[in-house]
Design a protein around this motif. Structure first.
Motif, PDB file in Angstrom:
ATOM      1  N   GLN A  17       6.773  -0.522  -6.999  1.00  0.00           N
ATOM      2  CA  GLN A  17       5.998  -0.512  -7.137  1.00  0.00           C
ATOM      3  C   GLN A  17       5.645  -1.890  -7.086  1.00  0.00           C
ATOM      4  N   GLN A  18       6.596  -2.659  -7.353  1.00  0.00           N
ATOM      5  CA  GLN A  18       6.839  -4.664  -7.246  1.00  0.00           C
ATOM      6  C   GLN A  18       7.189  -4.407  -5.824  1.00  0.00           C
ATOM      7  N   ARG A  19       7.283  -3.821  -4.910  1.00  0.00           N
ATOM      8  CA  ARG A  19       6.782  -3.767  -3.630  1.00  0.00           C
ATOM      9  C   ARG A  19       5.415  -4.186  -3.442  1.00  0.00           C
ATOM     10  N   VAL A  20       4.428  -3.165  -4.147  1.00  0.00           N
ATOM     11  CA  VAL A  20       3.358  -2.306  -3.779  1.00  0.00           C
ATOM     12  C   VAL A  20       2.587  -4.095  -3.674  1.00  0.00           C
ATOM     13  N   ALA A  21       3.232  -4.240  -5.338  1.00  0.00           N
ATOM     14  CA  ALA A  21       2.257  -5.470  -6.354  1.00  0.00           C
ATOM     15  C   ALA A  21       2.279  -7.277  -5.233  1.00  0.00           C
TER      16      ALA A  21
END
Length: 230
Positions: free
Chosen positions: A149-153
């Protein structure tokens, strides 16, 4: 002459609360050069996140002047600040702030669509591939780990190709190995886009990777210790 992209002069921030007026930041003067990576460190409550919010136009200073890319943020209203962030900044928070009903691809593409980019989905897919999530484009946040999810962010912040990245404890909710991987990606995105990066962190190993470390204490720059260079 140094190409300064962020310039603060005697910046102050005070907020009114039930107990009266509270001084959050006071007398901060600081310049950040194009392409520089700056770490903001200090104890909890020292004003690190508040300073980052000012830089992103998410709070407005109550004293002093703040110029970012030669624009005076202290003179802008909320709509102008929102447009400025959209056009020039990528912001990453400790909480991922993904839209749960949208896929990874839609989360990254939506800000680009709102900004009028015809190639929004192509650019979003390219950024997800750059952070190693090309195979996860159609997955929803609930189907991904915290690190994913942080990679998506990160991909969402990078997709507009911003001149400035702001990151507030981007590894704070992640384990050590995942946090290190996210920092590698953030540094890689900075290099790929030629961006300036200002990073708030409590992690000494992440601060050590910055070109310069600025320490805050009680809402002011801590001048009792020298700035640390990586």
């Amino acid at each position: 002459m140094t190409d300064t992209v962020i310039s603060l002069k005697d910046i102050g921030l005070s907020l009114d609360g039930n107990a009266g007026r509270v001084d959050i930041l006071g007398g901060i003067t600081l310049d950040v050069a194009r392409g520089e990576t700056v770490g903001l460190v200090g104890p909890s409550g020292s004003g690190k996140s508040s300073l980052l919010m000012l830089l992103g136009g998410l709070e407005q200073a109550t004293a002093g002047s703040l110029f970012v890319l030669n624009h005076n943020l202290t003179d802008m209203n909320e709509d102008a600040l929102a447009r400025f962030r959209r056009d020039h900044m990528g912001i990453v928070f400790q909480s991922f702030h993904l839209i749960p009903t949208m896929t990874a691809l839609e989360n990254v593409a939506t800000p680009l669509e709102l900004a009028g980019h015809a190639d929004a989905f192509d650019r979003a897919r390219a950024e997800l591939e750059a952070v190693g999530l090309g195979a996860r484009c159609d997955h929803f946040p609930s189907q991904m780990s915290g690190g994913e999810q942080q990679r998506v962010a990160l991909a969402r912040a990078a997709a507009p190709r911003p001149e400035i990245f702001l990151a507030d404890e981007p590894t704070g909710n992640l384990d050590g190995a995942t946090g290190e991987a996210i920092m590698d990606l953030l540094m890689g995105l900075r290099d790929r886009h030629g961006s300036t990066l200002v990073l708030v962190t409590h992690a000494p190993e992440l601060a050590a990777r910055c070109d310069r470390v600025i320490r805050l204490r009680d809402g002011s720059l801590d001048l009792t210790t020298d700035e640390v260079s990586a």
